[in-house]
Design a protein around this motif. Structure first.
Motif, mmCIF file in Angstrom:
data_model
loop_
_atom_site.group_PDB
_atom_site.id
_atom_site.type_symbol
_atom_site.label_atom_id
_atom_site.label_comp_id
_atom_site.label_asym_id
_atom_site.label_seq_id
_atom_site.Cartn_x
_atom_site.Cartn_y
_atom_site.Cartn_z
ATOM 1 N N LEU A 258 9.162 6.151 10.195
ATOM 2 C CA LEU A 258 7.969 5.307 10.081
ATOM 3 C C LEU A 258 7.521 4.804 11.451
ATOM 4 O O LEU A 258 6.326 4.753 11.747
ATOM 5 N N GLN B 2 5.849 7.600 13.185
ATOM 6 C CA GLN B 2 4.481 7.760 12.685
ATOM 7 C C GLN B 2 3.535 6.862 13.469
ATOM 8 O O GLN B 2 2.439 7.298 13.871
ATOM 9 N N ASP B 3 3.933 5.630 13.713
ATOM 10 C CA ASP B 3 3.114 4.702 14.505
ATOM 11 C C ASP B 3 2.944 5.219 15.933
ATOM 12 O O ASP B 3 1.861 5.123 16.520
ATOM 13 N N ALA C 235 8.186 -0.195 -0.791
ATOM 14 C CA ALA C 235 7.641 -0.753 0.459
ATOM 15 C C ALA C 235 7.455 0.343 1.503
ATOM 16 O O ALA C 235 6.442 0.398 2.198
ATOM 17 N N MET C 236 8.438 1.237 1.618
ATOM 18 C CA MET C 236 8.332 2.343 2.573
ATOM 19 C C MET C 236 7.155 3.243 2.239
ATOM 20 O O MET C 236 6.387 3.647 3.104
ATOM 21 N N THR C 237 7.013 3.553 0.956
ATOM 22 C CA THR C 237 5.943 4.452 0.523
ATOM 23 C C THR C 237 4.580 3.860 0.831
ATOM 24 O O THR C 237 3.700 4.538 1.368
ATOM 25 N N VAL C 238 4.407 2.590 0.496
ATOM 26 C CA VAL C 238 3.128 1.919 0.733
ATOM 27 C C VAL C 238 2.794 1.904 2.218
ATOM 28 O O VAL C 238 1.661 2.211 2.617
ATOM 29 N N LYS C 239 3.771 1.574 3.052
ATOM 30 C CA LYS C 239 3.536 1.517 4.497
ATOM 31 C C LYS C 239 3.151 2.891 5.044
ATOM 32 O O LYS C 239 2.213 3.023 5.837
ATOM 33 N N ALA C 240 3.876 3.918 4.596
ATOM 34 C CA ALA C 240 3.597 5.275 5.085
ATOM 35 C C ALA C 240 2.211 5.739 4.665
ATOM 36 O O ALA C 240 1.467 6.317 5.463
ATOM 37 N N LYS D 83 -0.413 3.898 3.759
ATOM 38 C CA LYS D 83 -1.453 3.110 4.425
ATOM 39 C C LYS D 83 -1.677 3.585 5.858
ATOM 40 O O LYS D 83 -2.778 3.482 6.390
ATOM 41 N N ALA D 84 -0.617 4.106 6.476
ATOM 42 C CA ALA D 84 -0.728 4.591 7.853
ATOM 43 C C ALA D 84 -1.257 6.018 7.917
ATOM 44 O O ALA D 84 -1.349 6.601 8.995
#
Length: 232
Positions: free
Chosen positions: A78, A81-82, A103-108, A110-111
């Motif tokens: 993650l 990715q940033d 939480a990981m899925t949502v963050k990934a 959204k990015a």
């Protein structure tokens, strides 16, 4: 990880190169399994054990995607990715993990990730995700090449032709442009014809669309010029 003979790294003449899938996972068995899976449907594959190796590798000028493990040895997928986003390396990402959570899925996602697959995943789910990613990147590359071609056409215009174009896309008539530029109408007509030819525009609407894509600002004549041309 040698360059394939049918591929050309970015910066070289590439033509219509076949799609490329990059796999970044510190698990050798997973890299091998994914490489075999993607090659089985004719995709070009490059595999990497670390983010440093991936970044150092010359990228191909072809539709591409990155299949990325969330948990790499000593680093976070993650976070990587940033890092890719900040470095402006535009490439769709398909995440995979054996430790995923909401939480990981949502963050990934959204990015900008295309998909987030939990291990073990079905081969078809991975193939579908990669197919979607490659289609999206192909569309991005086509759009970038179209804009580059338009920009080259615009740069081929003379300064006077560019000025005429700015007036034309603003909706001014030839006589209004002639008055604003202190030219004869026939001269404006000639410049306008050259603009249409060089920009590859088939109509005024087509020229306007191309100008909008290039963010060319329409140029309006001064009110007294507009009024004077309207009276003649």
């Amino acid at each position: 990880m040698s360059l394939g003979s049918d591929q050309t790294p970015c910066g070289c003449a590439a033509g219509d190169n076949p799609p490329v899938v990059y796999v970044l996972d510190d698990d050798e068995s997973m890299r091998l399994a994914l490489s075999c899976l993607f090659r089985s449907i004719g995709l070009h594959v490059e595999t990497f054990e670390s983010s440093q190796a991936f970044l150092a590798f010359p990228k191909y000028d072809a539709p591409s995607c990155l299949v990325l493990d969330v948990r790499l040895r000593g680093e976070s997928g993650l976070a990587f990715q940033d890092e890719l986003a900040k470095s402006h390396l535009c490439m769709p990402i398909v995440f995979m993990t054996g430790h995923g959570d909401i939480a990981m899925t949502v963050k990934a996602m959204k990015a900008g990730a295309i998909d987030f697959l939990a291990k073990p995943f079905r081969d078809q789910d991975m193939l579908d995700a990669v197919s979607s990613a490659l289609t999206r990147d192909g569309e991005r590359l086509a759009a970038e090449r179209s804009i580059a071609s338009l920009r080259a056409s615009f740069e081929s215009l003379t300064p006077r032709e560019r000025e005429v174009m700015e007036f034309v896309v603003a909706g001014l008539l030839n006589k209004q442009i002639a008055s604003a530029m202190n030219l004869s109408e026939i001269t404006v007509k000639i410049h306008r014809g050259q603009v249409m030819k060089k920009m590859g525009a088939r109509s005024l609407a087509d020229l306007v669309r191309r100008a909008e894509a290039l963010r060319v600002c329409p140029r309006m004549a001064k009110p007294n010029v507009m009024a004077g041309s309207a009276q003649r």
